[in-house]
Design an enzyme around this catalytic site. Sequence first.
Site, mmCIF file in Angstrom:
data_model
loop_
_atom_site.group_PDB
_atom_site.id
_atom_site.type_symbol
_atom_site.label_atom_id
_atom_site.label_comp_id
_atom_site.label_asym_id
_atom_site.label_seq_id
_atom_site.Cartn_x
_atom_site.Cartn_y
_atom_site.Cartn_z
ATOM 1 N N ARG A 1 0.865 -1.188 0.000
ATOM 2 C CA ARG A 1 0.000 0.000 0.000
ATOM 3 C C ARG A 1 0.899 1.235 0.000
ATOM 4 N NH1 ARG A 1 -2.878 -0.573 4.884
ATOM 5 N NH2 ARG A 1 -4.284 -1.988 3.797
ATOM 6 N N ARG B 1 -1.239 6.026 9.838
ATOM 7 C CA ARG B 1 -1.228 5.530 8.460
ATOM 8 C C ARG B 1 -1.499 6.656 7.455
ATOM 9 N NH1 ARG B 1 -3.669 -0.623 8.823
ATOM 10 N NH2 ARG B 1 -2.333 -1.313 10.531
ATOM 11 N N CYS C 1 -14.943 -9.459 6.252
ATOM 12 C CA CYS C 1 -14.710 -9.777 7.663
ATOM 13 C C CYS C 1 -15.050 -8.532 8.472
ATOM 14 C CB CYS C 1 -13.257 -10.204 7.895
ATOM 15 S SG CYS C 1 -12.092 -8.823 8.011
#
Length: 589
Positions: free
Chosen positions: A83, A153, A492
């Site tokens: 990423r 992040r 999920c």
Amino acid sequence: MTTSDPRAKLPDAPLADNERLKDHSDYLHGTIAADLKDGLTGGFNGDNFQLIRFHGMYEQDDRDIRAERVEQKLEPLKNVMLRCRLPGGIISPKQWLGIDEFATEHTMYGSIRLTTRQTFQFHGVLKNDVKPMHQWLHQLGLDSIATAGDVNRNVLCTSNPIESALHREAYDWAKKLSEHLLPKTTAYADIWLDGEKVFSTEFTQPETQEATDKVEPVLGKTYLPRKFKTTVVIPPLNDVDLHANDLNFIAIGDNGKLVGFNVLVGGGLSMEHGNHKTFPNTAYDFGFIGLGDVLKCAEAVVTTQRDWGDRTNRKAAKTRYTLQRVGVDVFKHEVEQRMGVAFQPSKPYEFTERGDRIGWVQGEDKKWHLTLFIENGRLLDYPGKPLKTGVREIAKIHQGDFRLTANQNLIVAGVSARNKAKIEKIAREHGLINDDTTEQRKNSMACVAFPTCPLAMAESERFLPGFIDQIDAILAKNSVQDENIILRITGCPNGCGRAMLAEIGMVGKAIGRYNLYVGGNRAGTRIPRLFKENISADEILVLIGDWVAAWAHGREKGEAFGDFAIRTGIVKPVVNAAVDFWDESKVPA
């Protein structure tokens, strides 16, 4: 440490093993460099399996062929997903051409995946290509530092292409926040770039902050207790879903000029099936700060969470759980003490939209911006629809920039009137513009799930297109085909597809089965409630069919589906998720 130290309330339990891993990692170096030379496995050994996340990668394998390889006595086809760090989602056409080339020539799948983290991912990079991948990115002026792991992040920023001046200022702050909160260790450069300097690592220690570590003065030797996410948001567009994030700066403008930010802390969506100690949560309003205090505020929130977060139980380690444990007012006061400034009362703002404005819009600067709808964010050449080639052809002639959105779409930004028709022609020829795309499809989203995500319990990305065909048929049957319901599916309960801010959310429970949530709102400020657990897609379609019929005939003027679901009692609203998210009495029998 404060007089009444909230750390005293932490559980008397051993630290989670991730804390040992970080402490022994030599500031994220580990033995990754040596591990790269191990040709006996396509994966990473021991602690390095976790440590590579701090460098922006996850080890995965192709789950579609896992059983077949086991039968052949082969290890799973291990590879990494990377990423990129791309604060605010802005990338140049030249950089795009570079990532397109790498994806085509050096990944198993050949695709570029636009993600809800407003960046792109490479999927299917084999071990021999991992180090060359980082060097490739570096040559393009890009990196993947801290896009995963227990750190701050990729910083999101509203992609609004209309308010050009305000967006430019907000984007600059997204970049500053990203750089200020990055790890300062040289591990990334040492391992992947043979020690070449990536960017300045100079750091000025604020007078109000006690130094904790010479290498990592903000994050500390063992970094944060858990992942941490930050956004910059420009009302009235909540396109980044601020309530999915730990720290949010809501831009406050005055006559088109940025004057400061309202600060919201403690949002987050991940949970665990059946674990009532976990819950999604909307962020708490701390107040307004001026521009001169933005970095001090961000650092104060991060260091408070660093020092007070639960390092014994990773399921309770996110910022929202720290706030619940110590109290919002106590946490806020500590932030004020650390940054040396008191929050002012928040300034008024309103969110009226959340999705991207698909198609052409003209900005204040009179330039044109084309938002392309990319279903599931997956750019690949499909039969009769060569999407990836189309973006590449646009990049060859485009003189502005590209903006990746947090809704998995792509904006061709800053187009001159002279190039507008040429770019639209390329987009149409390659299937990037489709006038038949429904409003429902534009407002639906899924995470990656199978075959690459190791956490997936059910299909998501591959399941969504066909499922939306059926939802569109339900809407048309009830004469509301021009309407939409914000619908999201995740494989999920970890929250990547942000189903816990949808009007209808489906969360994977097992192959072909999902937990069904309902009652979020259009603005993205209300958590939906679990309606029914572990049911099939066919059962969900029957329920949605009944709900849409009732909504089409019984809604009030302009009433969105999520508000209708609350008003008519399909479920009761989630008011305080920490207390009532799991309350089964809120769902009528």
